[in-house]
Design a protein around this motif. Structure first.
Motif, PDB file in Angstrom:
ATOM      1  N   SER A 126       0.818  -1.217   0.000  1.00 31.05           N
ATOM      2  CA  SER A 126       0.000   0.000   0.000  1.00 31.05           C
ATOM      3  C   SER A 126       0.848   1.261   0.000  1.00 31.05           C
ATOM      4  O   SER A 126       0.389   2.323  -0.381  1.00 31.05           O
ATOM      5  CB  SER A 126      -0.908   0.027   1.231  1.00 31.05           C
ATOM      6  N   GLY A 127       2.089   1.145   0.478  1.00 28.55           N
ATOM      7  CA  GLY A 127       2.921   2.335   0.638  1.00 28.55           C
ATOM      8  C   GLY A 127       2.572   3.122   1.890  1.00 28.55           C
ATOM      9  O   GLY A 127       3.113   4.193   2.115  1.00 28.55           O
ATOM     10  N   LEU A 128       1.655   2.599   2.699  1.00 31.46           N
ATOM     11  CA  LEU A 128       1.182   3.321   3.881  1.00 31.46           C
ATOM     12  C   LEU A 128       1.330   2.514   5.166  1.00 31.46           C
ATOM     13  O   LEU A 128       0.696   2.816   6.171  1.00 31.46           O
ATOM     14  CB  LEU A 128      -0.301   3.689   3.706  1.00 31.46           C
ATOM     15  N   ASP A 129       2.149   1.487   5.147  1.00 30.27           N
ATOM     16  CA  ASP A 129       2.279   0.584   6.291  1.00 30.27           C
ATOM     17  C   ASP A 129       2.771   1.351   7.521  1.00 30.27           C
ATOM     18  O   ASP A 129       3.853   1.940   7.496  1.00 30.27           O
ATOM     19  CB  ASP A 129       3.249  -0.538   5.940  1.00 30.27           C
ATOM     20  N   PRO A 130       2.005   1.321   8.630  1.00 34.05           N
ATOM     21  CA  PRO A 130       2.426   2.046   9.830  1.00 34.05           C
ATOM     22  C   PRO A 130       3.389   1.261  10.707  1.00 34.05           C
ATOM     23  O   PRO A 130       3.867   1.779  11.710  1.00 34.05           O
ATOM     24  CB  PRO A 130       1.097   2.265  10.571  1.00 34.05           C
ATOM     25  N   HIS A 131       3.672   0.014  10.342  1.00 38.96           N
ATOM     26  CA  HIS A 131       4.470  -0.866  11.190  1.00 38.96           C
ATOM     27  C   HIS A 131       5.833  -1.190  10.573  1.00 38.96           C
ATOM     28  O   HIS A 131       5.984  -1.176   9.357  1.00 38.96           O
ATOM     29  CB  HIS A 131       3.743  -2.191  11.424  1.00 38.96           C
ATOM     30  N   ILE A 132       6.759  -1.515  11.448  1.00 39.71           N
ATOM     31  CA  ILE A 132       8.027  -2.119  11.051  1.00 39.71           C
ATOM     32  C   ILE A 132       8.198  -3.377  11.895  1.00 39.71           C
ATOM     33  O   ILE A 132       7.499  -3.557  12.892  1.00 39.71           O
ATOM     34  CB  ILE A 132       9.235  -1.166  11.237  1.00 39.71           C
ATOM     35  N   SER A 133       9.114  -4.209  11.485  1.00 42.44           N
ATOM     36  CA  SER A 133       9.376  -5.426  12.258  1.00 42.44           C
ATOM     37  C   SER A 133      10.183  -5.075  13.510  1.00 42.44           C
ATOM     38  O   SER A 133      10.866  -4.042  13.554  1.00 42.44           O
ATOM     39  CB  SER A 133      10.159  -6.417  11.404  1.00 42.44           C
ATOM     40  N   PRO A 134      10.124  -5.932  14.534  1.00 43.41           N
ATOM     41  CA  PRO A 134      10.992  -5.705  15.705  1.00 43.41           C
ATOM     42  C   PRO A 134      12.468  -5.657  15.312  1.00 43.41           C
ATOM     43  O   PRO A 134      13.246  -4.901  15.902  1.00 43.41           O
ATOM     44  CB  PRO A 134      10.679  -6.902  16.605  1.00 43.41           C
ATOM     45  N   ALA A 135      12.862  -6.434  14.290  1.00 41.32           N
ATOM     46  CA  ALA A 135      14.256  -6.400  13.825  1.00 41.32           C
ATOM     47  C   ALA A 135      14.609  -5.031  13.249  1.00 41.32           C
ATOM     48  O   ALA A 135      15.715  -4.518  13.463  1.00 41.32           O
ATOM     49  CB  ALA A 135      14.491  -7.496  12.782  1.00 41.32           C
ATOM     50  N   ALA A 136      13.675  -4.420  12.518  1.00 38.27           N
ATOM     51  CA  ALA A 136      13.913  -3.086  11.955  1.00 38.27           C
ATOM     52  C   ALA A 136      14.025  -2.039  13.058  1.00 38.27           C
ATOM     53  O   ALA A 136      14.838  -1.110  12.979  1.00 38.27           O
ATOM     54  CB  ALA A 136      12.802  -2.713  10.979  1.00 38.27           C
ATOM     55  N   ALA A 137      13.225  -2.197  14.115  1.00 40.43           N
ATOM     56  CA  ALA A 137      13.318  -1.276  15.245  1.00 40.43           C
ATOM     57  C   ALA A 137      14.636  -1.472  15.993  1.00 40.43           C
ATOM     58  O   ALA A 137      15.311  -0.499  16.354  1.00 40.43           O
ATOM     59  CB  ALA A 137      12.129  -1.484  16.182  1.00 40.43           C
ATOM     60  N   ALA A 138      15.042  -2.736  16.189  1.00 42.93           N
ATOM     61  CA  ALA A 138      16.310  -3.017  16.875  1.00 42.93           C
ATOM     62  C   ALA A 138      17.493  -2.466  16.073  1.00 42.93           C
ATOM     63  O   ALA A 138      18.461  -1.966  16.656  1.00 42.93           O
ATOM     64  CB  ALA A 138      16.468  -4.521  17.084  1.00 42.93           C
ATOM     65  N   PHE A 139      17.407  -2.539  14.754  1.00 38.70           N
ATOM     66  CA  PHE A 139      18.459  -2.015  13.886  1.00 38.70           C
ATOM     67  C   PHE A 139      18.636  -0.505  14.097  1.00 38.70           C
ATOM     68  O   PHE A 139      19.748   0.011  14.069  1.00 38.70           O
ATOM     69  CB  PHE A 139      18.111  -2.315  12.421  1.00 38.70           C
ATOM     70  N   GLN A 140      17.522   0.202  14.320  1.00 39.78           N
ATOM     71  CA  GLN A 140      17.564   1.663  14.459  1.00 39.78           C
ATOM     72  C   GLN A 140      17.813   2.130  15.893  1.00 39.78           C
ATOM     73  O   GLN A 140      18.136   3.298  16.118  1.00 39.78           O
ATOM     74  CB  GLN A 140      16.235   2.262  13.974  1.00 39.78           C
ATOM     75  N   ALA A 141      17.679   1.230  16.852  1.00 35.84           N
ATOM     76  CA  ALA A 141      17.789   1.601  18.267  1.00 35.84           C
ATOM     77  C   ALA A 141      19.110   2.298  18.627  1.00 35.84           C
ATOM     78  O   ALA A 141      19.087   3.289  19.375  1.00 35.84           O
ATOM     79  CB  ALA A 141      17.560   0.384  19.154  1.00 35.84           C
ATOM     80  N   PRO A 142      20.286   1.842  18.128  1.00 34.93           N
ATOM     81  CA  PRO A 142      21.524   2.546  18.501  1.00 34.93           C
ATOM     82  C   PRO A 142      21.523   4.025  18.080  1.00 34.93           C
ATOM     83  O   PRO A 142      21.926   4.892  18.861  1.00 34.93           O
ATOM     84  CB  PRO A 142      22.612   1.766  17.750  1.00 34.93           C
ATOM     85  N   ARG A 143      21.036   4.313  16.871  1.00 38.02           N
ATOM     86  CA  ARG A 143      20.985   5.702  16.394  1.00 38.02           C
ATOM     87  C   ARG A 143      20.041   6.529  17.255  1.00 38.02           C
ATOM     88  O   ARG A 143      20.381   7.639  17.688  1.00 38.02           O
ATOM     89  CB  ARG A 143      20.532   5.751  14.932  1.00 38.02           C
ATOM     90  N   VAL A 144      18.865   5.995  17.527  1.00 40.54           N
ATOM     91  CA  VAL A 144      17.876   6.729  18.314  1.00 40.54           C
ATOM     92  C   VAL A 144      18.398   6.976  19.729  1.00 40.54           C
ATOM     93  O   VAL A 144      18.291   8.094  20.248  1.00 40.54           O
ATOM     94  CB  VAL A 144      16.529   5.964  18.334  1.00 40.54           C
ATOM     95  N   ALA A 145      19.001   5.976  20.341  1.00 40.26           N
ATOM     96  CA  ALA A 145      19.550   6.126  21.689  1.00 40.26           C
ATOM     97  C   ALA A 145      20.646   7.187  21.710  1.00 40.26           C
ATOM     98  O   ALA A 145      20.671   8.047  22.609  1.00 40.26           O
ATOM     99  CB  ALA A 145      20.088   4.785  22.184  1.00 40.26           C
ATOM    100  N   ARG A 146      21.533   7.135  20.732  1.00 37.47           N
ATOM    101  CA  ARG A 146      22.625   8.112  20.651  1.00 37.47           C
ATOM    102  C   ARG A 146      22.064   9.533  20.506  1.00 37.47           C
ATOM    103  O   ARG A 146      22.483  10.452  21.202  1.00 37.47           O
ATOM    104  CB  ARG A 146      23.523   7.761  19.467  1.00 37.47           C
ATOM    105  N   GLU A 147      21.080   9.713  19.626  1.00 34.84           N
ATOM    106  CA  GLU A 147      20.502  11.039  19.393  1.00 34.84           C
ATOM    107  C   GLU A 147      19.726  11.555  20.597  1.00 34.84           C
ATOM    108  O   GLU A 147      19.651  12.758  20.818  1.00 34.84           O
ATOM    109  CB  GLU A 147      19.576  11.009  18.168  1.00 34.84           C
ATOM    110  N   ARG A 148      19.152  10.646  21.365  1.00 36.23           N
ATOM    111  CA  ARG A 148      18.362  11.032  22.538  1.00 36.23           C
ATOM    112  C   ARG A 148      19.203  11.107  23.804  1.00 36.23           C
ATOM    113  O   ARG A 148      18.728  11.549  24.852  1.00 36.23           O
ATOM    114  CB  ARG A 148      17.225  10.036  22.752  1.00 36.23           C
ATOM    115  N   GLY A 149      20.455  10.627  23.726  1.00 35.22           N
ATOM    116  CA  GLY A 149      21.330  10.677  24.891  1.00 35.22           C
ATOM    117  C   GLY A 149      20.919   9.712  25.991  1.00 35.22           C
ATOM    118  O   GLY A 149      21.069  10.014  27.174  1.00 35.22           O
TER     119      GLY A 149
END
Length: 193
Positions: A126-149
């Motif tokens: 659909s191009g409108l999927d509101p979800h990502i997989s837990p693996a995709a979230a885990a992949f992004q977690a280091p960047r988000v944690a670093r940016e949020r301190g």
């Protein structure tokens, strides 16, 4: 005489079915939906401080490094609900292969030693999927944690809290709603200014 009678019956049946199925039935279904499932009937909108910030069922773009990012979107200019569609490119299409390769290369810049989850580099149907997989979230977690301190474990714990299991316990895969996760991030770990 018979032809005129048949024509009158056909016209009347058209009018009656149009009124029943085009007006009465939709009004009844809408009334029931508004009564029994008002949030779902109105698009599952999420409100913060009296302002609508998005929908639980329609993805939206997040580009700031302090937020989790949704799947890429091929809907219009991106996350355009009026233009919902995938790319319709087949698995051997050079444009799709090049696009995915470029997205994988960009993701590897962010997290070089971890396999890139497929849903971070491919669009949904659909191009409108509101979800990502837990693996995709885990992949992004280091960047988000670093940016949020904050600690990566704190961010990962928040991801786990927002991971939805399979529907009815056996349908689909576990998912994470990106908008709800990002709102929880803002509530628990406000971004540094």
């Amino acid at each position: 005489m018979n032809l005129t009678r048949n024509l009158i019956i056909a016209v009347l049946m058209t009018i009656v079915t149009t009124l029943l199925l085009g007006v009465v039935y939709p009004l009844i279904v809408t009334g029931i939906a508004q009564t029994v499932f008002p949030a779902k009937a109105n698009g599952q909108l999420i409100e913060r401080d009296g302002k609508i910030v998005g929908s639980r069922i329609i993805g939206q773009a997040f580009s700031s490094p302090g937020y989790f990012r949704s799947r890429p979107s091929a809907a219009g200019t991106g996350y355009d609900a009026a233009n919902s569609a995938g790319t319709n490119l087949g698995p051997t299409n050079k444009k799709l292969i090049d696009s995915v390769k470029a997205a994988v290369d960009a993701a590897k810049q962010e997290n070089p030693n971890v396999p890139v989850p497929i849903d971070l580099v491919t669009t949904s149907a659909s191009g409108l999927d509101p979800h990502i997989s837990p693996a995709a979230a885990a992949f992004q977690a280091p960047r988000v944690a670093r940016e949020r301190g904050v600690g990566e474990d704190q961010v990962q714990r928040l991801v786990e809290e927002h991971t939805e299991g399979r529907q009815l316990g056996f349908l689909g895969e576990p998912v994470v709603n990106v908008l709800e996760l990002n709102l929880a991030l803002d509530a628990q770990f406000p971004k540094h200014q």
